[in-house]
Design a protein around this motif. Sequence first.
Motif, PDB file in Angstrom:
ATOM      1  N   LEU A   1      35.989  75.982-115.588  1.00  0.00           N
ATOM      2  CA  LEU A   1      36.328  74.339-115.170  1.00  0.00           C
ATOM      3  C   LEU A   1      37.628  73.883-115.692  1.00  0.00           C
ATOM      4  N   ASN A   2      38.036  72.566-115.385  1.00  0.00           N
ATOM      5  CA  ASN A   2      39.192  72.111-115.210  1.00  0.00           C
ATOM      6  C   ASN A   2      39.863  72.048-116.783  1.00  0.00           C
ATOM      7  N   GLN A   3      39.961  72.665-117.528  1.00  0.00           N
ATOM      8  CA  GLN A   3      40.382  72.862-119.005  1.00  0.00           C
ATOM      9  C   GLN A   3      41.525  73.976-118.971  1.00  0.00           C
ATOM     10  N   PRO A   4      42.277  73.784-119.916  1.00  0.00           N
ATOM     11  CA  PRO A   4      43.253  74.934-120.439  1.00  0.00           C
ATOM     12  C   PRO A   4      42.482  76.276-120.755  1.00  0.00           C
TER      13      PRO A   4
ATOM     14  N   ASP B   1      36.507  72.947-108.860  1.00  0.00           N
ATOM     15  CA  ASP B   1      37.791  72.063-108.291  1.00  0.00           C
ATOM     16  C   ASP B   1      38.980  72.459-109.340  1.00  0.00           C
ATOM     17  N   GLY B   2      39.504  71.534-110.243  1.00  0.00           N
ATOM     18  CA  GLY B   2      40.717  71.800-110.920  1.00  0.00           C
ATOM     19  C   GLY B   2      40.496  72.864-111.896  1.00  0.00           C
ATOM     20  N   GLY B   3      39.520  73.598-112.009  1.00  0.00           N
ATOM     21  CA  GLY B   3      39.515  74.935-112.690  1.00  0.00           C
ATOM     22  C   GLY B   3      40.290  75.982-111.727  1.00  0.00           C
TER      23      GLY B   3
ATOM     24  N   ASP C   1      38.980  66.446-105.891  1.00  0.00           N
ATOM     25  CA  ASP C   1      40.162  65.412-106.251  1.00  0.00           C
ATOM     26  C   ASP C   1      41.153  65.875-106.944  1.00  0.00           C
ATOM     27  N   SER C   2      41.051  67.156-107.593  1.00  0.00           N
ATOM     28  CA  SER C   2      41.854  67.633-108.769  1.00  0.00           C
ATOM     29  C   SER C   2      42.827  68.876-108.220  1.00  0.00           C
ATOM     30  N   ILE C   3      41.947  69.866-107.155  1.00  0.00           N
ATOM     31  CA  ILE C   3      42.816  71.034-107.216  1.00  0.00           C
ATOM     32  C   ILE C   3      43.962  70.722-106.171  1.00  0.00           C
TER      33      ILE C   3
ATOM     34  N   THR D   1      28.049  66.172-111.574  1.00  0.00           N
ATOM     35  CA  THR D   1      29.532  66.687-111.761  1.00  0.00           C
ATOM     36  C   THR D   1      29.911  67.948-111.315  1.00  0.00           C
ATOM     37  N   ASP D   2      30.982  68.473-111.001  1.00  0.00           N
ATOM     38  CA  ASP D   2      31.714  69.477-110.086  1.00  0.00           C
ATOM     39  C   ASP D   2      31.145  70.514-110.939  1.00  0.00           C
ATOM     40  N   PHE D   3      30.957  70.577-112.221  1.00  0.00           N
ATOM     41  CA  PHE D   3      30.613  71.766-113.124  1.00  0.00           C
ATOM     42  C   PHE D   3      28.982  72.087-112.622  1.00  0.00           C
ATOM     43  N   THR D   4      28.275  70.715-112.726  1.00  0.00           N
ATOM     44  CA  THR D   4      26.474  70.903-112.212  1.00  0.00           C
ATOM     45  C   THR D   4      26.324  71.734-110.911  1.00  0.00           C
TER      46      THR D   4
ATOM     47  N   GLY E   1      36.037  76.413-120.611  1.00  0.00           N
ATOM     48  CA  GLY E   1      36.097  74.940-120.624  1.00  0.00           C
ATOM     49  C   GLY E   1      35.088  74.109-120.907  1.00  0.00           C
ATOM     50  N   GLY E   2      35.277  72.825-120.803  1.00  0.00           N
ATOM     51  CA  GLY E   2      34.028  71.951-120.698  1.00  0.00           C
ATOM     52  C   GLY E   2      33.991  71.224-122.085  1.00  0.00           C
ATOM     53  N   LEU E   3      34.462  71.771-122.959  1.00  0.00           N
ATOM     54  CA  LEU E   3      34.082  71.154-124.533  1.00  0.00           C
ATOM     55  C   LEU E   3      35.425  70.327-125.010  1.00  0.00           C
ATOM     56  N   ALA E   4      36.355  70.078-124.161  1.00  0.00           N
ATOM     57  CA  ALA E   4      37.393  69.534-124.844  1.00  0.00           C
ATOM     58  C   ALA E   4      38.224  68.404-123.670  1.00  0.00           C
ATOM     59  N   GLY E   5      39.340  68.077-124.013  1.00  0.00           N
ATOM     60  CA  GLY E   5      39.801  67.237-122.665  1.00  0.00           C
ATOM     61  C   GLY E   5      39.062  65.592-123.041  1.00  0.00           C
ATOM     62  N   ARG E   6      38.752  65.112-121.674  1.00  0.00           N
ATOM     63  CA  ARG E   6      37.954  63.961-121.775  1.00  0.00           C
ATOM     64  C   ARG E   6      36.475  64.056-122.370  1.00  0.00           C
ATOM     65  N   LEU E   7      36.237  62.963-123.157  1.00  0.00           N
ATOM     66  CA  LEU E   7      35.045  63.262-123.925  1.00  0.00           C
ATOM     67  C   LEU E   7      33.943  62.938-123.354  1.00  0.00           C
TER      68      LEU E   7
HETATM   69  O1  LIG Z   1      38.683  66.839-119.318  1.00  0.00           O
HETATM   70  C1  LIG Z   1      37.824  67.479-118.748  1.00  0.00           C
HETATM   71  C2  LIG Z   1      38.174  67.710-117.347  1.00  0.00           C
HETATM   72  C3  LIG Z   1      37.273  68.067-116.608  1.00  0.00           C
HETATM   73  N1  LIG Z   1      36.336  69.041-117.123  1.00  0.00           N
HETATM   74  C4  LIG Z   1      35.365  69.848-116.407  1.00  0.00           C
HETATM   75  O2  LIG Z   1      35.823  70.642-115.230  1.00  0.00           O
HETATM   76  C5  LIG Z   1      35.162  70.350-114.073  1.00  0.00           C
HETATM   77  C6  LIG Z   1      36.085  69.876-112.877  1.00  0.00           C
HETATM   78  O3  LIG Z   1      36.836  68.778-113.117  1.00  0.00           O
HETATM   79  P1  LIG Z   1      37.939  68.224-112.253  1.00  0.00           P
HETATM   80  O4  LIG Z   1      38.864  67.318-113.134  1.00  0.00           O
HETATM   81  O5  LIG Z   1      37.030  67.480-111.329  1.00  0.00           O
HETATM   82  O6  LIG Z   1      38.815  69.217-111.696  1.00  0.00           O
HETATM   83  C7  LIG Z   1      34.617  68.900-114.557  1.00  0.00           C
HETATM   84  O7  LIG Z   1      33.377  68.915-113.742  1.00  0.00           O
HETATM   85  C8  LIG Z   1      34.227  69.056-115.964  1.00  0.00           C
HETATM   86  O8  LIG Z   1      32.924  69.806-116.000  1.00  0.00           O
HETATM   87  C9  LIG Z   1      36.048  69.122-118.675  1.00  0.00           C
HETATM   88  O9  LIG Z   1      35.318  69.469-119.173  1.00  0.00           O
HETATM   89  N2  LIG Z   1      37.021  68.333-119.248  1.00  0.00           N
END
Ligand SMILES: O=c1ccn([C@@H]2O[C@H](COP(=O)(O)O)[C@@H](O)[C@H]2O)c(=O)[nH]1
Length: 260
Positions: free
Chosen positions: A24-27, A47-49, A74-76, A100-103, A127-133
């Motif tokens: 996923l899109n997280q570090p 996506d941004g993953g 929208d992120s890649i 979501t892109d994850f699902t 990924g998936g457990l941090a960043g945006r709540l």
């Molecule tokens: O803060 C975040 C941002 C994204 N994710 C997960 O990554 C996928 C893909 O994200 P994109 O930003 O669309 O590239 C998103 O569906 C989330 O599952 C995240 O966990 N935290």
Amino acid sequence: MEDVFTPLDCLLPSGKQKICLLILNQPLDEDLFYVLWRKAAIRACADGGANRLYQLTAGNQESFVPDYISGDFDSIKPEVKAFYEEKKCRIIQTADQDLTDFTKCLAILLEEIKRYHLQVDTVVTLGGLAGRLDQTMASVETLFHAQKMTELPVLILQGSSLACLLKGGVWHQLRVDTGLEGEWCSLIPIGGPCLTVTTGLKWNLDHQVLQFGKLVSTSNTYEPHGADEGKKLVTVKSDQPLLLINKYKLELHGAFNTCA
Ligand SMILES: O=c1ccn([C@@H]2O[C@H](COP(=O)(O)O)[C@@H](O)[C@H]2O)c(=O)[nH]1
Ligand SMILES: Cc1ncc(C[n+]2csc(CCOP(=O)(O)OP(=O)(O)O)c2C)c(N)n1
């Protein structure tokens, strides 16, 4: 019915579980990534993953090409998309804006496992457990979708936490003897009240109701001197799906980062 599972087996370089990997899109944690990548039967990015994968593997990107990248894109980054496209990675646009892109990425993965009759024990997500709540909450919601889509356990790992949704109405036997278990574990009733019984924890539940605003089992830990100390087993039963979160410790110091 009993479900026996070792949540942290996937992190053991010598672990027995066959896995698929979703990024996923997280570090990305370097150690985690390299251990999981080399084991995975299918590797996918949401996506941004793909940006995270590209960045982590800088200098050796052609050795780490995923099987597919899916998402609303929208992120890649254009150069990342172009790179993987050129390397024959499948690029799958999933435009649906209700999931979501994850699902959506998980749904594709599960279809591929079925289509190619792959022997897979666990789906592991990085990924998936941090960043945006809101995204973190959505990740947990994806685990509810996952239970409708597959019998396979779906794990989410990030920042020393492993999250997994335990099915309701089933006795879960969790082996916690990998040596990678950290000092805490938690049971979170996400969808509503969970009538819960546990053994092997310091704070066990004896037909108690876990519920937001009532009781939530955070900062729990494994029983230090339980009867099952040799096997290190935790058992959990809840009438409804219950979120398990474990701390893991992985200290490989880059030992696996050359293996594609
Ligand atoms: O803060 C975040 C941002 C994204 N994710 C997960 O990554 C996928 C893909 O994200 P994109 O930003 O669309 O590239 C998103 O569906 C989330 O599952 C995240 O966990 N935290
Ligand atoms: C009731 C409702 N609220 C919100 C949305 C919007 N929505 C839900 S999932 C989704 C896609 C999110 O894509 P993802 O790539 O996972 O997250 P992003 O980084 O684009 O925010 C969108 C737009 C919706 N479709 N329905």
